[in-house]
Design a protein around this motif. Sequence first.
Motif, PDB file in Angstrom:
ATOM      1  N   PHE A 154       0.821  -1.213   0.000  1.00 61.05           N
ATOM      2  CA  PHE A 154       0.000   0.000   0.000  1.00 61.05           C
ATOM      3  C   PHE A 154       0.855   1.264   0.000  1.00 61.05           C
ATOM      4  N   LEU A 155       1.961   1.239   0.708  1.00 60.88           N
ATOM      5  CA  LEU A 155       2.848   2.410   0.694  1.00 60.88           C
ATOM      6  C   LEU A 155       3.417   2.641  -0.699  1.00 60.88           C
ATOM      7  N   THR A 156       3.771   1.549  -1.399  1.00 64.64           N
ATOM      8  CA  THR A 156       4.295   1.676  -2.755  1.00 64.64           C
ATOM      9  C   THR A 156       3.239   2.256  -3.689  1.00 64.64           C
ATOM     10  N   LYS A 157       1.983   1.803  -3.544  1.00 61.95           N
ATOM     11  CA  LYS A 157       0.899   2.353  -4.369  1.00 61.95           C
ATOM     12  C   LYS A 157       0.744   3.860  -4.110  1.00 61.95           C
ATOM     13  N   ALA A 158       0.754   4.232  -2.841  1.00 61.94           N
ATOM     14  CA  ALA A 158       0.579   5.647  -2.489  1.00 61.94           C
ATOM     15  C   ALA A 158       1.687   6.489  -3.081  1.00 61.94           C
ATOM     16  N   ILE A 159       2.928   6.027  -2.976  1.00 61.32           N
ATOM     17  CA  ILE A 159       4.068   6.790  -3.492  1.00 61.32           C
ATOM     18  C   ILE A 159       3.970   6.943  -5.004  1.00 61.32           C
ATOM     19  N   THR A 160       3.575   5.881  -5.693  1.00 62.74           N
ATOM     20  CA  THR A 160       3.442   5.930  -7.157  1.00 62.74           C
ATOM     21  C   THR A 160       2.399   6.966  -7.569  1.00 62.74           C
ATOM     22  N   ILE A 161       1.243   6.949  -6.890  1.00 60.18           N
ATOM     23  CA  ILE A 161       0.169   7.893  -7.232  1.00 60.18           C
ATOM     24  C   ILE A 161       0.588   9.326  -6.950  1.00 60.18           C
ATOM     25  N   LEU A 162       1.140   9.561  -5.766  1.00 63.69           N
ATOM     26  CA  LEU A 162       1.500  10.928  -5.376  1.00 63.69           C
ATOM     27  C   LEU A 162       2.646  11.470  -6.215  1.00 63.69           C
ATOM     28  N   ASP A 163       3.568  10.589  -6.639  1.00 61.32           N
ATOM     29  CA  ASP A 163       4.631  11.030  -7.552  1.00 61.32           C
ATOM     30  C   ASP A 163       4.047  11.477  -8.881  1.00 61.32           C
ATOM     31  N   SER A 164       3.053  10.733  -9.362  1.00 68.58           N
ATOM     32  CA  SER A 164       2.427  11.106 -10.639  1.00 68.58           C
ATOM     33  C   SER A 164       1.700  12.438 -10.540  1.00 68.58           C
ATOM     34  N   LEU A 165       1.241  12.788  -9.341  1.00 71.53           N
ATOM     35  CA  LEU A 165       0.560  14.061  -9.118  1.00 71.53           C
ATOM     36  C   LEU A 165       1.537  15.182  -8.793  1.00 71.53           C
ATOM     37  N   GLY A 166       2.813  14.846  -8.641  1.00 70.06           N
ATOM     38  CA  GLY A 166       3.809  15.851  -8.312  1.00 70.06           C
ATOM     39  C   GLY A 166       3.815  16.258  -6.852  1.00 70.06           C
ATOM     40  N   ASP A 167       3.200  15.456  -5.992  1.00 67.12           N
ATOM     41  CA  ASP A 167       3.147  15.775  -4.557  1.00 67.12           C
ATOM     42  C   ASP A 167       4.353  15.144  -3.865  1.00 67.12           C
ATOM     43  N   SER A 168       5.518  15.775  -4.049  1.00 65.96           N
ATOM     44  CA  SER A 168       6.761  15.231  -3.500  1.00 65.96           C
ATOM     45  C   SER A 168       6.756  15.243  -1.982  1.00 65.96           C
ATOM     46  N   TYR A 169       6.098  16.232  -1.389  1.00 60.13           N
ATOM     47  CA  TYR A 169       6.082  16.352   0.079  1.00 60.13           C
ATOM     48  C   TYR A 169       5.465  15.099   0.705  1.00 60.13           C
ATOM     49  N   SER A 170       4.282  14.717   0.210  1.00 60.11           N
ATOM     50  CA  SER A 170       3.582  13.570   0.790  1.00 60.11           C
ATOM     51  C   SER A 170       4.288  12.259   0.464  1.00 60.11           C
ATOM     52  N   SER A 171       4.773  12.134  -0.771  1.00 59.77           N
ATOM     53  CA  SER A 171       5.449  10.889  -1.132  1.00 59.77           C
ATOM     54  C   SER A 171       6.706  10.689  -0.304  1.00 59.77           C
ATOM     55  N   THR A 172       7.355  11.802   0.111  1.00 60.43           N
ATOM     56  CA  THR A 172       8.546  11.689   0.966  1.00 60.43           C
ATOM     57  C   THR A 172       8.180  11.084   2.317  1.00 60.43           C
TER      58      THR A 172
END
Length: 604
Positions: A235-253
């Motif tokens: 689930f963490l990997t899914k979240a990081i993939t989605i947020l990276d695609s949205l350009g939300d580097s803060y949350s993906s970090t």
Amino acid sequence: MLEYRNSFRNNHFFLISFLLFIFCLISYNATSQDRKKADSIINLLNNKKLSSKQKAKELSVLAYYHPDLDSALYVAKQALILAKENKSPIAIAESWEEISHVERRLGNNDKSLSATLNALEIYDSLKLNERKGASYNQLASNYISDGNPREAIQYLKDAYLIYNDAANNRKKLYTLLNLGEAYRLSGYLDSAQVCFNKGLKLNQTKRDLIVEGYAFGNLGMIYAAKGMNSSSKEFLTKAITILDSLGDSYSSTIYLIELGKVYQSQDSLTKSKDIFLNALKISKSIGLKEQIRDLSQILSEFYSHQVNYKEALYYQKQFQLYQDSLVNKENIQRIERIKSGYEIDKKESEIKLLGKLNSNQKKLLIILSLGLIILFSLLYLITRAHRKIKMINKNLAIQKNELYQREQEKIILLRELNHRVKNNLQMISSLLSLQEQELSGHPAKEAISEGKNRVEALSLVHRKLYQDKLGTYIPLKEYITELVEGLFYGYGATFSPIFHIQKINLNIDKAVPLSLIVNEIIINALKYAYHNIANPELKINVVKSEATIFLTIQDNGNGFQIGKLETTDSFGIKLIYSLVKQVNGTISKKSNSGTIWEISFENS
């Protein structure tokens, strides 16, 4: 190690995660749009003749979109004044709402809570249920900010019921996710898991990627807390993939850090190290100083356990560089109250002692008066003189104590002033960082970056004044060392500067221009001097002879032509010469197998 990870999770993500939902889900990726909207409203207010009621409405909207929080708070309060003049309950409640939003973002949770309750009282009297739901969400946010997520749960439940009855699916969905986060922060992991899964189910028709990203990320954190590492990683990997695609580097970090901890708990040390380093790289690229600090601490702990003390020391130094120690005002006030109580007790003891002395003196006078009637007049005069002297001494002691108290108050006020100036400069630096990110590829980006470095150099002056309790003087050796090492780190220099600096305390009037001079010279060297230089060096020497300070900065770079330097249009070079004149100093420069700057000025 497990205890450290749990402590880090509780302390660092406690507030960030919940605010991340409320802020990012509602206003994601809207900074530039908000600024344009604010400018549009300001133009409308300036160019249109609006009624008082219309003006109050526009001011309330302007407060929502204004990028500067202090200005937004002022505008919201002006909207409240106009709304009260117009006797419009809804406009008054909306103004209180905007005041609450701004106060919470400023960190004034008590004021934010009070403003929200004022708005809720009006909405309740008017039976505006959806507006009440928004107020409940805001109250929940206030309690989370105060570290009390359990109090937030009931407000979020009430808001969810309101939106469910009103069939407002979007607000219902966001409130459900916020409720899940409140459950997770309170330790009710099963209830939190139910909320996030229900949110994902409701989102199947809309497929809102923001909702999916945060729901997956928080489910990953729940599974990690339960020790279900496989599900957590998925689930963490899914979240990081989605947020990276949205350009939300803060949350993906944030989720990258959590993912690294999961791998670390499984002793996949190489994988966890790569993830931590990747998260650190992202944090540096977007200027997330808190994440850089926390990741540096994690990596320092990691390398310590791997007995790699060189890397551990490097990241520990990096952690210290970003660690900004703040003074707890409540502790200062408590200490001052203890000191005041001590002074009162001491004065009471002195009064009792004086009372005993007076009593003894009176007895002595009575005994002497019986035996020495002839000397009565003389003793009377002596007694009067003694009392006068005692009164004078007492008054002098009181005045001396008052002067001491005033001096202490001035010192505290001066430290507080330096603290506030430092915070304001850091806020300006953060705003410049945001502007720098938005100017990617633009010619103005370098100018913004240089301006940010100058602001940070000034901020460091006031931080040293605040931390070292030196009033209006700073320790030059520690200051220049920290400034130069920070610039080397910021520009990614692969070598270390060489310092030979005497211990000198420099007045702020000279320290401020000197900090900008050093900043400009070091940045100029790092940017231009070491192209194709195999073994780069940079030396900084500061010595004091009588009342004169001599500063020498020398590099072994490519050098430059002196004649061109005199006619250059570089703002940085002009700034250096202007600042040297400001301190009534002299400057010379040489270019022979590198560049040597020699600056001297009086330390008066």
